[in-house]
Write an enzyme that holds these catalytic residues in place. Structure first.
Site, short mmCIF file in Angstrom:
data_model
loop_
_atom_site.label_atom_id
_atom_site.label_comp_id
_atom_site.label_asym_id
_atom_site.label_seq_id
_atom_site.Cartn_x
_atom_site.Cartn_y
_atom_site.Cartn_z
CG ASP A 47 -1.67 1.36 1.52
OD1 ASP A 47 -2.28 1.67 0.54
OD2 ASP A 47 -1.33 1.91 2.73
CG ASP A 49 -1.36 7.76 0.35
OD1 ASP A 49 -0.54 8.30 -0.01
OD2 ASP A 49 -2.07 7.69 -0.49
CG ASP A 55 -2.82 8.69 5.01
OD1 ASP A 55 -2.70 9.45 4.00
OD2 ASP A 55 -3.57 8.21 5.49
CG ASN A 90 -8.24 1.80 -2.71
OD1 ASN A 90 -8.01 1.07 -3.66
ND2 ASN A 90 -8.91 1.37 -1.45
CD GLN A 91 -4.02 7.88 -4.33
OE1 GLN A 91 -4.09 8.92 -3.92
NE2 GLN A 91 -3.12 7.12 -3.43
NE ARG A 135 -12.95 2.71 -2.28
CZ ARG A 135 -12.23 3.65 -1.73
NH1 ARG A 135 -11.45 4.46 -2.57
NH2 ARG A 135 -12.28 4.06 -0.58
CG ASP A 161 -2.35 2.00 6.40
OD1 ASP A 161 -2.45 1.72 5.53
OD2 ASP A 161 -2.54 3.03 6.98
#
Length: 220
Positions: A47, A49, A55, A90-91, A135, A161
């Site tokens: 991952d 962020d 993040d 994911n954004q 997603r 996380d």
């Protein structure tokens, strides 16, 4: 990982149905890249962020990219063993109109500059209401990254996380390792099959242990 605020995002039909994918320039897509053998994974996917970098919600500014503690050393340790590393992120800021593709790419390039180029990036630009298959916690990002790397999902590890990261790994048939931060909920930690205190510990776990066995019915 940035947690999306409550409520569905507005669907943007101009977005692709699947994820955005980027490959390291020197390695063509579709070719198996792993030099690892035996019980080592064929790929490790991180991952972005809250896992690789601090993040900053909906960050489109490369100057605000800061590696998480031990992150660069952890990635280097995997590369030293011949294990390809990638990013699955994911954004939803794209779907929300807070980020452009160019901004996502500029942050990607900054992360690659700090860590060395990742073998693959798989990014979901959709919002939670889009109904896409990529997603997280859906498996699409993990499966797309594995396909690009020529890696088997069953021999791939996903490090993140929050619970969505390890649930995406589970849904894809991969192994998930949770590295909790202050935003990780207690129920997510309790539900994770494997946790590590930081990224160095996560990599030690990955390199020194095989995939944990599943109990009957798929429960770990």
């Amino acid at each position: 990982m940035t947690r999306a605020p409550g409520g569905p995002a507005v669907r943007d039909d101009r977005l692709p149905a699947g994820p955005w994918l980027w490959d390291a320039p020197a390695t063509p897509p579709g070719r198996p890249r792993h030099a690892a053998a035996g019980r080592l994974p064929e790929a490790v996917l991180f991952d972005r962020d809250g896992t690789l970098v601090v993040d900053v919600p909906y960050n489109g500014d490369p100057d605000r990219v800061v590696p998480m503690p031990h992150a660069r050393a952890a990635v280097a340790a995997l590369r030293d063993r011949g294990i390809p590393v990638g990013v699955v992120s994911n954004q939803s800021g794209v779907a929300r109109g807070l980020l452009t593709r160019r901004q996502v790419e500029s942050v990607r390039r900054r992360v690659d500059a700090l860590f060395g180029p990742f073998a693959v990036w798989a990014v979901c630009p959709h919002g939670p209401g889009h109904g896409c298959a990529c997603r997280k916690p859906a498996p699409g990002l993990v499966l797309a990254a594995c396909e690009r790397l020529g890696a088997s999902p069953e021999r791939t590890v996903v490090v993140g996380d929050i619970g969505a990261d390890v649930r995406a790994a589970d849904a894809a048939g991969a192994r998930g390792v949770l590295v909790p931060t202050p935003v990780t909920r207690p129920d997510e930690i309790a539900a994770a099959a494997e946790t590590a205190s930081d990224l160095r510990a996560a990599v030690r776990l990955i390199l020194t242990s095989g995939r944990p066995a599943r109990a009957p019915g798929g429960v770990r």
